[in-house]
Design a protein around this motif. Sequence first.
Motif, PDB file in Angstrom:
ATOM      1  N   TYR A  84       0.858  -1.183   0.000  1.00 24.36           N
ATOM      2  CA  TYR A  84       0.000   0.000   0.000  1.00 24.36           C
ATOM      3  C   TYR A  84       0.894   1.233   0.000  1.00 24.36           C
ATOM      4  O   TYR A  84       1.867   1.313   0.751  1.00 24.36           O
ATOM      5  N   VAL A  85       0.566   2.196  -0.877  1.00 22.58           N
ATOM      6  CA  VAL A  85       1.352   3.424  -0.943  1.00 22.58           C
ATOM      7  C   VAL A  85       0.447   4.645  -1.025  1.00 22.58           C
ATOM      8  O   VAL A  85      -0.675   4.580  -1.520  1.00 22.58           O
ATOM      9  N   GLU A  86       0.963   5.730  -0.500  1.00 26.80           N
ATOM     10  CA  GLU A  86       0.389   7.056  -0.717  1.00 26.80           C
ATOM     11  C   GLU A  86       1.528   7.858  -1.315  1.00 26.80           C
ATOM     12  O   GLU A  86       2.602   7.979  -0.720  1.00 26.80           O
ATOM     13  N   LEU A  87       1.306   8.361  -2.526  1.00 27.02           N
ATOM     14  CA  LEU A  87       2.352   9.018  -3.283  1.00 27.02           C
ATOM     15  C   LEU A  87       1.919  10.384  -3.770  1.00 27.02           C
ATOM     16  O   LEU A  87       0.737  10.627  -3.985  1.00 27.02           O
ATOM     17  N   GLN A  88       2.893  11.238  -3.961  1.00 24.72           N
ATOM     18  CA  GLN A  88       2.660  12.527  -4.611  1.00 24.72           C
ATOM     19  C   GLN A  88       3.300  12.402  -5.991  1.00 24.72           C
ATOM     20  O   GLN A  88       4.413  11.899  -6.125  1.00 24.72           O
ATOM     21  N   GLY A  89       2.593  12.846  -7.014  1.00 25.00           N
ATOM     22  CA  GLY A  89       3.147  12.768  -8.361  1.00 25.00           C
ATOM     23  C   GLY A  89       2.195  13.313  -9.395  1.00 25.00           C
ATOM     24  O   GLY A  89       1.171  13.917  -9.065  1.00 25.00           O
ATOM     25  N   TYR A  90       2.547  13.084 -10.640  1.00 22.98           N
ATOM     26  CA  TYR A  90       1.704  13.529 -11.753  1.00 22.98           C
ATOM     27  C   TYR A  90       1.698  12.453 -12.824  1.00 22.98           C
ATOM     28  O   TYR A  90       2.546  11.566 -12.857  1.00 22.98           O
ATOM     29  N   PHE A  91       0.701  12.532 -13.700  1.00 21.73           N
ATOM     30  CA  PHE A  91       0.544  11.542 -14.761  1.00 21.73           C
ATOM     31  C   PHE A  91       1.064  12.115 -16.073  1.00 21.73           C
ATOM     32  O   PHE A  91       0.835  13.280 -16.392  1.00 21.73           O
ATOM     33  N   ALA A  92       1.766  11.262 -16.822  1.00 21.38           N
ATOM     34  CA  ALA A  92       2.327  11.653 -18.114  1.00 21.38           C
ATOM     35  C   ALA A  92       2.091  10.519 -19.099  1.00 21.38           C
ATOM     36  O   ALA A  92       1.878   9.369 -18.705  1.00 21.38           O
ATOM     37  N   LYS A  93       2.134  10.841 -20.367  1.00 20.41           N
ATOM     38  CA  LYS A  93       2.006   9.815 -21.401  1.00 20.41           C
ATOM     39  C   LYS A  93       3.223   8.905 -21.323  1.00 20.41           C
ATOM     40  O   LYS A  93       4.340   9.351 -21.166  1.00 20.41           O
ATOM     41  N   SER A  94       2.998   7.599 -21.416  1.00 15.63           N
ATOM     42  CA  SER A  94       4.088   6.638 -21.326  1.00 15.63           C
ATOM     43  C   SER A  94       4.949   6.660 -22.579  1.00 15.63           C
ATOM     44  O   SER A  94       4.453   6.855 -23.681  1.00 15.63           O
ATOM     45  N   ASP A  95       6.236   6.459 -22.373  1.00 14.43           N
ATOM     46  CA  ASP A  95       7.186   6.330 -23.477  1.00 14.43           C
ATOM     47  C   ASP A  95       7.099   4.896 -23.965  1.00 14.43           C
ATOM     48  O   ASP A  95       7.561   3.978 -23.296  1.00 14.43           O
ATOM     49  N   THR A  96       6.502   4.683 -25.125  1.00 15.78           N
ATOM     50  CA  THR A  96       6.262   3.329 -25.612  1.00 15.78           C
ATOM     51  C   THR A  96       7.553   2.578 -25.932  1.00 15.78           C
ATOM     52  O   THR A  96       7.540   1.366 -26.062  1.00 15.78           O
ATOM     53  N   ALA A  97       8.670   3.283 -26.037  1.00 16.09           N
ATOM     54  CA  ALA A  97       9.944   2.614 -26.298  1.00 16.09           C
ATOM     55  C   ALA A  97      10.489   1.943 -25.039  1.00 16.09           C
ATOM     56  O   ALA A  97      11.244   0.980 -25.125  1.00 16.09           O
TER      57      ALA A  97
END
Length: 126
Positions: A84-97
């Motif tokens: 279980y985690v509580e995180l601070q962050g943001y979402f970005a498009k994944s690098d498909t490579a």
Amino acid sequence: MKLFKQATVFIMLSGVILTACNREEKPEAISNIKIVKGLYSFGPEMKSFTFCEDGREYWVADSVKNLELSYSNLNFEKPYEPVYVELQGYFAKSDTATVAADFDSTLVVTKVIKISKEIPEGPCAQ
């Protein structure tokens, strides 16, 4: 010869500076920082986060290099054990490579708030 060495050092330092500048977080990403709660799994081939709210799954990029260390310090015998985690962050498009095709978005972690082997009942009850 001395001039050649100075030029080489200058070029190498320029590369280091450019690399550091390119690693800075984008301003729009910083404005989209959220606190999320869910389950994190880590192993040699996968780093994933599953939202408590709705079960959506994301690839994880550990920008602070603290999440993987915290996970490793829990001393699991096998990889991929969820925590279980509580995180601070943001979402970005994944690098498909570099990311498995199953993930179209990446959670970029900027801070680890909580990590625990104890997983709450229900969909991350809390």
